[in-house]
Design a protein around this motif. Sequence first.
Motif, mmCIF file in Angstrom:
data_model
loop_
_atom_site.group_PDB
_atom_site.id
_atom_site.type_symbol
_atom_site.label_atom_id
_atom_site.label_comp_id
_atom_site.label_asym_id
_atom_site.label_seq_id
_atom_site.Cartn_x
_atom_site.Cartn_y
_atom_site.Cartn_z
ATOM 1 N N SER A 278 0.838 -1.206 0.000
ATOM 2 C CA SER A 278 0.000 0.000 0.000
ATOM 3 C C SER A 278 0.872 1.254 0.000
ATOM 4 C CB SER A 278 -0.909 0.006 1.230
ATOM 5 O OG SER A 278 -0.162 0.331 2.396
ATOM 6 N N LYS A 279 0.230 2.404 -0.141
ATOM 7 C CA LYS A 279 0.942 3.686 -0.111
ATOM 8 C C LYS A 279 1.584 3.939 1.250
ATOM 9 C CE LYS A 279 -2.218 5.804 -3.447
ATOM 10 N NZ LYS A 279 -3.270 6.856 -3.646
ATOM 11 N N LEU A 280 1.048 3.252 2.287
ATOM 12 C CA LEU A 280 1.564 3.436 3.642
ATOM 13 C C LEU A 280 2.581 2.369 4.021
ATOM 14 C CD1 LEU A 280 -1.820 4.305 5.411
ATOM 15 C CD2 LEU A 280 -0.139 5.873 4.418
ATOM 16 N N ARG A 296 0.710 -4.280 8.514
ATOM 17 C CA ARG A 296 1.257 -2.929 8.465
ATOM 18 C C ARG A 296 2.783 -3.006 8.432
ATOM 19 N NH1 ARG A 296 0.320 -4.136 13.691
ATOM 20 N NH2 ARG A 296 1.679 -3.288 15.327
ATOM 21 N N ASP A 319 -4.889 1.959 2.088
ATOM 22 C CA ASP A 319 -4.273 3.276 1.959
ATOM 23 C C ASP A 319 -4.902 4.313 2.896
ATOM 24 O OD1 ASP A 319 -2.581 2.392 -0.138
ATOM 25 O OD2 ASP A 319 -4.253 2.584 -1.544
ATOM 26 N N SER A 320 -5.716 3.867 3.856
ATOM 27 C CA SER A 320 -6.447 4.794 4.716
ATOM 28 C C SER A 320 -5.542 5.404 5.787
ATOM 29 C CB SER A 320 -7.612 4.074 5.398
ATOM 30 O OG SER A 320 -8.204 4.897 6.381
ATOM 31 N N ARG A 321 -5.343 6.729 5.727
ATOM 32 C CA ARG A 321 -4.573 7.396 6.777
ATOM 33 C C ARG A 321 -5.399 7.598 8.058
ATOM 34 N NH1 ARG A 321 0.304 9.029 5.170
ATOM 35 N NH2 ARG A 321 0.726 9.086 2.909
ATOM 36 N N PRO A 322 -6.706 7.936 7.979
ATOM 37 C CA PRO A 322 -7.463 8.096 9.231
ATOM 38 C C PRO A 322 -7.562 6.809 10.042
ATOM 39 C CG PRO A 322 -8.616 9.133 7.401
ATOM 40 C CD PRO A 322 -7.502 8.329 6.813
ATOM 41 N N CYS A 323 -7.687 5.670 9.362
ATOM 42 C CA CYS A 323 -7.890 4.393 10.059
ATOM 43 C C CYS A 323 -6.591 3.619 10.265
ATOM 44 C CB CYS A 323 -8.863 3.503 9.275
ATOM 45 S SG CYS A 323 -10.499 4.193 9.071
ATOM 46 N N GLY A 324 -5.774 3.545 9.241
ATOM 47 C CA GLY A 324 -4.601 2.689 9.288
ATOM 48 C C GLY A 324 -4.964 1.237 9.036
ATOM 49 N N GLN A 352 -4.968 0.825 13.491
ATOM 50 C CA GLN A 352 -3.857 1.610 14.020
ATOM 51 C C GLN A 352 -4.324 2.893 14.696
ATOM 52 O OE1 GLN A 352 -1.666 1.303 10.122
ATOM 53 N NE2 GLN A 352 0.120 1.398 11.484
ATOM 54 N N ARG A 353 -5.401 3.489 14.187
ATOM 55 C CA ARG A 353 -5.840 4.779 14.719
ATOM 56 C C ARG A 353 -7.312 4.772 15.145
ATOM 57 N NH1 ARG A 353 -1.599 5.770 11.518
ATOM 58 N NH2 ARG A 353 -2.651 5.446 9.532
#
Length: 644
Positions: A278-280, A296, A319-324, A352-353
């Motif tokens: 993923s992007k993360l 992750r 790719d979710s930054r709010p959730c991880g 994660q978040r």
Amino acid sequence: MENQISNFALNEEVLQSIIAMNEEISLGQQPKDFATVLPEDLEELAEAILDSAVLSHERAIAHRLNPSEFPISDDLFEQAALELFDESSDSAKQEAAEYVKALIERPLIERSEEFSNAKAIDLRSSESIRNQVQRLRETEQRQLSAEKIKSLDLSEESTMSLLQSVEVLQDLAIRVDEAAMARVAAINTFDLQGNATPIQTKYLQLGEENLGKKVGTEKLVKDNKGRTARMQRYQKGAIYWTPEHGAHAIWGKIYDKYQQMGAHKSFASVPRSDTRTSKLGAIYNHFVNNTTIIARKGGEAHEIHGAIRQAWLRWGGPDSRPCGAPVSDEQVLNSTLEKLGKFKGGRVSKLQRGWMVWSLHDNDNAHFIPDDLLPMWQSLGGESGRIGYPIQDPVRVPLPRQTHRFGWLLRCQGGTLNSGPGAPFIRPFDKVNLVLKEMTCHKMTRWEGGIFGGHDEIDYGGIQVDFDASTTLVNSFRVGKFRDGEREVFNPPKVITTFDLAKGAGWPREAGFICNIAEIDRGGRFDKYLEKFFKAAKDWVEEEVDKGIRKLGQFIESEVGPIVATIVATILGAIADYLLSKLWKALRRFRQDYVFPAVMLSLKMENVFAFGADGEGPTFERTFRSDKFHGGALYKGKFRFEQA
């Protein structure tokens, strides 16, 4: 109890009138055949409670006839019956005494036709009627054991939702496999022309670096639904091929997790994507059965599936930054409730978040609880507390004087959580009023030979059954004086009682009001008795449930109280109408001046936002109709639940 009907101090014509009354109620009508409504174990429980109440009336009246021969106990059923008898008019006492005297002098075989356990119930014993009936239930193993509690179908909507989901999945599987012969033919023949197979082609694209060397040969495998795929193992992973999804490879941490889950025989089925990054920086694979396995960056691999996965994908998925990414597999949210099978808790995937939480109460949807709101949500009791499950995805709100930071607003069943400006917990209202809008006299009370008087003087009152199943007597008030066709309109509506949302736990939650109107000239109020009756019934159910849960042995002490309270409230809600209808008919045997039967008004709130923008909840029209002995009097009342 069916045999009791034939022994009422009413003739067949009157009984048919009562039946007709129930059939004419347009909203919330009483069902004709209660046996088809209640599960067998609940019907047995309700009948035992009713038997105890009716036999307590017999004992109370017999006690007034002969105190030494028929001692009265301090049991609430018996004390309530005695109080009710003592408050009766002299003529009513005489009628009831003559009835009971004849009743207790009947041969035992006749009593046995009315009460199946009459041989074992001794009105002359110093032991309470309730204890005798409960002891019989225990001896015959008819009490609410943990196994019976687990088997009770008390969440019909949830159960139907599950059944419908299963049927949809089964139908989908059938349609997918309608071309089963073609699939098998393709799987077995695609490489007969000597060309490289799709699996071989995929391996050549990826190279030995990711998968390692081949182990064995390609073979046919079946997933957990019996669908056929072709598979080739490698030192570090595997490649699967199906006609619908093509060839996809899985390796590394994702492959190791997949193997732990049962590989293609697990609920995930076979891959429908290669292992990706993923992007993360997380690595993951998507699978056929609405499942993703993801690790992750620097973390372990976990699965996420079903409605929780769909919600996660709405937020960007891998790719979710709010959730991880997930930091746990999907798990039961409330293990205490899950231990009881039918009383299911929700499910959660920890990210994660924040947490992604699912429940059946929101059309099978899942919603995200950000880390900023999670401690507050848990402090308010989480899914089983006054805050309940999330019912919408959270929205971001700007923070004052913060350029790049945001807070969150999250609407839950019990209110809104806020990590932005303002109060951290916002509830649109804390109390619910039940109001009377109007009462109409369609036909006033009459003797068979004429009118009681110049008009009816109507009182109204009843019993409040709160969100925690506690009962409270609501003092009566004078509605008005009526003749045929007259109507009393209350503007503003008359507040009958108020329900406090702070009582009870979890959502959805139920409360109710047992309405009783009385024609003052004829007496006929039994609110005080009903309050004691339902308190005794609650104590009975609570005692059986508590014993059953403790015998199960799966709960620590701190869990017992909340789970018992949840079950008791659910059971009482299920049997209240049944008890109310049959109790009124039974009491008519002892008191002819009970003109109108009581009626139940039920409030079920899925969440605190269930009422409209104007604060108005459900509106009811209820019919109060007497028997033919009192001229078939007919009143209709309009009621509404609304924000206090």
